[in-house]
Design an enzyme around this catalytic site. Structure first.
Site, PDB file in Angstrom:
ATOM      1  N   LEU A 179      17.254  27.346   6.231  1.00  0.00           N
ATOM      2  CA  LEU A 179      16.613  27.217   4.920  1.00  0.00           C
ATOM      3  C   LEU A 179      15.388  26.318   5.004  1.00  0.00           C
ATOM      4  CD1 LEU A 179      19.568  26.834   2.361  1.00  0.00           C
ATOM      5  CD2 LEU A 179      18.194  28.870   2.850  1.00  0.00           C
ATOM      6  N   HIS A 196      23.380  22.286   4.631  1.00  0.00           N
ATOM      7  CA  HIS A 196      22.756  21.606   5.767  1.00  0.00           C
ATOM      8  C   HIS A 196      21.986  22.587   6.650  1.00  0.00           C
ATOM      9  CE1 HIS A 196      24.942  17.865   4.940  1.00  0.00           C
ATOM     10  NE2 HIS A 196      25.950  18.640   4.611  1.00  0.00           N
ATOM     11  N   SER A 197      21.585  23.708   6.094  1.00  0.00           N
ATOM     12  CA  SER A 197      21.002  24.787   6.887  1.00  0.00           C
ATOM     13  C   SER A 197      19.602  24.444   7.406  1.00  0.00           C
ATOM     14  CB  SER A 197      20.929  26.059   6.039  1.00  0.00           C
ATOM     15  OG  SER A 197      20.176  27.046   6.696  1.00  0.00           O
ATOM     16  N   ASN A 198      19.450  24.424   8.733  1.00  0.00           N
ATOM     17  CA  ASN A 198      18.115  24.309   9.316  1.00  0.00           C
ATOM     18  C   ASN A 198      17.278  25.550   9.033  1.00  0.00           C
ATOM     19  OD1 ASN A 198      18.742  21.812  10.373  1.00  0.00           O
ATOM     20  ND2 ASN A 198      19.217  22.571  12.417  1.00  0.00           N
TER      21      ASN A 198
END
Length: 301
Positions: A79, A75-77
């Site tokens: 990335l 769920h990385s913003n």
């Protein structure tokens, strides 16, 4: 691309807006609530990700590197922002994703956005992910993918922390000058820089969105690396992570929907922003801020 050859993404931005919202959950305690709208800095590389990535991206472009490799969870913003930046700058991007079990599942919206922007996703076990700072692990990635510029998890390094000083300086120059500035903490880089930019008498409050209680030491280490020692007044409060990273229980979801509706905002980021605003509501009701406090929530994206 501008006429001077500088890509638009890498140009300095004007100060992000600071807007007051009127919410009885704060005003009944004599607290004024302001939103620092970092989410309006750039439409695709949003908020604190722009602050943290752009200093590194300027170095990448100057050095003529062509591939970025970075790290994040499902769920990385970070990335997503790196993938978007790569597309805008014509760079190749590789995302090393925590959790090899995800490789055989349909991508969630965050990973789907990364793929749509051309990022290659490489899924690794959680034990291997913990080795992301190990030179031997990085060497193995180079053998697999060829040359690349590594970007740390969250984009957090010394140059990124110094980039996050700017919103602190903007707030120090604001009228009225805020007393307390709250921001979500993932790696701690935004808090480390933000606190350094604030004026005497102001303080920064970090709200970790992960369990573990490690953010205090992380911020101290980042300030040593970026500035040679501590800067500004800051603290962290570990009580509002709602069970861990990307955990969004029903009450937090309901709160996020209600807050955005009350104040005419776009949907709130659930992983970071909603947790900060929830924390400020709870702290205000608990008497953490004296009457007359000007309180800022940094909307990081």
């Amino acid at each position: 691309m501008g006429t001077d050859g500088v890509p638009d993404l890498l140009r300095d931005r004007p100060p992000s807006p600071l807007t007051e919202v009127f919410d009885e959950r704060f005003s009944r305690y004599g607290v004024r609530l302001f939103l620092k709208r970092e989410d309006l800095l750039h439409p695709e590389v949003v908020g604190n990700k722009w602050r943290k990535l752009v200093p590194t991206l300027r170095e990448v472009v100057a050095d003529d590197d062509r591939t970025l490799l970075t790290f994040g969870g499902a769920h990385s913003n970070h990335l997503r922002a790196t993938a978007a930046a790569g597309r805008l700058l014509g760079l190749s991007t590789i995302g090393v994703v925590r959790g090899d079990e995800l490789a055989d599942r349909p991508p969630n919206p965050s990973l789907a956005a990364c793929l749509a922007d051309g990022m290659r996703l490489h899924f690794v076990t959680r034990s291997d992910y913990r080795r992301r700072g190990d030179p031997d692990f990085i060497a193995g990635l180079r053998r697999r993918f060829g040359p690349f510029r590594p970007v740390p998890e969250g984009g957090t390094n010394a140059v990124a922390v110094r980039g996050c000083v700017v919103p602190g300086r903007e707030l120090a120059a604001a009228v009225p000058r805020p007393d307390v500035v709250a921001v979500a903490c993932g790696t701690g880089g935004t808090l480390a820089g933000l606190a350094a930019g604030l004026a005497p008498g102001m303080r920064a409050l970090g709200i970790p969105v992960l369990r573990g209680g490690f953010h205090g030491e992380a911020v101290r280490a980042l300030q040593r690396e970026a500035f040679g020692g501590p800067r500004g007044r800051w603290s962290v409060d570990d009580r509002f992570h709602h069970g861990g990273f990307a955990r969004v229980p029903a009450e937090l979801e309901e709160f996020a929907l209600d807050f955005a509706d009350r104040h005419g905002l776009p949907p709130l980021d659930r992983v970071y922003v909603a947790k900060v605003l929830w924390a400020l509501r709870e702290l205000t009701a608990g008497g953490a801020f004296r009457r007359g406090t000007a309180l800022v929530a940094v909307i990081t994206g």
